[in-house]
Design an enzyme around this catalytic site. Structure first.
Site, PDB file in Angstrom:
ATOM      1  N   ASP A 156       0.836  -1.191   0.000  1.00  7.85           N
ATOM      2  CA  ASP A 156       0.000   0.000   0.000  1.00  7.85           C
ATOM      3  C   ASP A 156       0.875   1.247   0.000  1.00  7.85           C
ATOM      4  O   ASP A 156       2.007   1.236   0.493  1.00  7.85           O
ATOM      5  CB  ASP A 156      -0.896   0.036   1.244  1.00  7.85           C
ATOM      6  N   LYS A 157       0.338   2.330  -0.518  1.00  5.21           N
ATOM      7  CA  LYS A 157       1.067   3.603  -0.575  1.00  5.21           C
ATOM      8  C   LYS A 157       1.688   3.953   0.773  1.00  5.21           C
ATOM      9  O   LYS A 157       2.860   4.328   0.844  1.00  5.21           O
ATOM     10  CB  LYS A 157       0.116   4.722  -1.017  1.00  5.21           C
TER      11      LYS A 157
END
Length: 342
Positions: A150-151
């Site tokens: 995830d970012k």
């Protein structure tokens, strides 16, 4: 700079009883396909009477107005960008990096540039003379990408530099260590203390029907249900709490499957969401009141989910060597651990 194109379409009686994506495809033919419209709906680019509609099967009310937002076209291939990378290992077949929080892995809606892929293209272009490239199996926007973080999750990632390496690594990740050596371990700071102190969370995941960017525990046999299993172990418990139980703990999670947002959803499911997780932990934000007033502000200000991909073991796709990589928490997570006396 190109701007989004907005189309306004009145909802007439031809829409009665029909799915939004189906009806819009008819209204916009032949310029837009039904699949393209479904993607626009899922990414929040379709509104009815000013309110976003995220479900393609939604049946629009007669008399309303659809606002269809068409994002400007983007380059078919990402361009290289000079973005710093922390490279843990590199040869002609693979790159191992420590991805920082805040870095998106590949281009997508709202992230045409500034991604890990853009950084990799630039880096590998500089080393082209040494035969370094990126595999093309993942497509033009995901060259070399075997798995994702995830970012706002930091930690160890492996990237494939050629198709043979990509195929070998993909098979390892698909197997999840059941018959091979691959192993991924994460560290998460969660609210409360799970009981028992170690266990298995076996709960299938599906797309949240109310919000397509989220995942949720599957409640039925919907078509997108995916098997999801997480093994967790408590590493350390905070000395802070209400006198009955610690307010937080550091948990190690080992993945037996690799689903989108798996750890975040699973830990929230058992009542112990990740600190800083604004997507899956909002219902638990009052737990901050268990902390001494002197540390509440620092914990409340933590800007992301407290999650680190701390360990990766894999087999080198060419040499067969077993390789292990471990990273420490980044400074923001170290400060959080210190604040919580973990």
């Amino acid at each position: 700079m190109s701007q989004s194109l907005v189309r306004l379409i009145k909802i007439d009686k031809t829409a009665a009883g029909r799915r939004l994506d189906q009806w819009l495809a008819q209204q916009c033919a032949p310029e837009l396909s039904r699949a393209r419209i479904a993607k626009l709906i899922g990414s929040g680019q379709v509104r009815i009477d000013g309110k976003p509609v995220l479900e393609p099967r939604f049946k629009p009310p007669t008399g309303g107005e659809v606002e269809l937002i068409l994002p400007p076209p983007v380059a078919a291939k990402p361009k290289g960008e000079d973005i710093d990378l922390e490279i843990l290992y590199e040869d002609a077949d693979i790159i191992i990096i420590n991805k920082p929080a805040g870095l998106v892995v590949h281009p997508g809606n709202g992230n045409a540039g500034g991604t890990l892929v853009n950084a990799l293209i630039h880096h590998c272009g500089q080393h082209a003379a040494a035969g370094f490239g990126l595999s093309g199996i993942g497509g033009v926007k995901r060259p070399g990408i075997v798995h994702r973080l995830d970012k706002d999750t930091s930690g160890v990632m492996v990237i494939a530099k050629n198709d043979a390496a990509h195929g070998h690594l993909s098979r390892q990740f698909a197997d999840h260590g059941r018959s091979g050596v691959l192993e991924r371990r994460y560290q998460a700071v969660v609210w409360g203390v799970p009981s028992p102190p170690g266990g298995i969370i076996n709960a299938p995941l599906a797309r949240d029907p109310r919000e397509r960017t989220r995942r949720a525990i599957a409640r039925n046999d919907a078509g997108d249900v995916r098997r999801a299993i997480t093994h967790y172990t408590i590493l350390r418990q905070s000395a802070m709490g209400d006198g009955k139980a610690p307010a937080a703990c550091l948990v190690e999670c080992r993945l037996e499957t690799g689903r989108t947002h798996q750890i975040r959803v699973h830990m929230a499911h058992i009542g112990h969401p990740l600190i800083g997780d604004k997507t899956y932990g909002q219902a638990f934000k009052t737990k901050i009141n268990l902390l001494p007033e002197s540390v509440r502000a620092e914990v409340a200000a933590f800007p992301r989910q407290a999650l680190l991909a701390a360990f990766l073991r894999l087999q080198h796709p060419k040499t067969g060597a077993i390789m292990e990589f471990t990273v420490k928490p980044p400074p923001d997570m170290q400060n959080l651990l210190q604040a919580l006396a973990l």
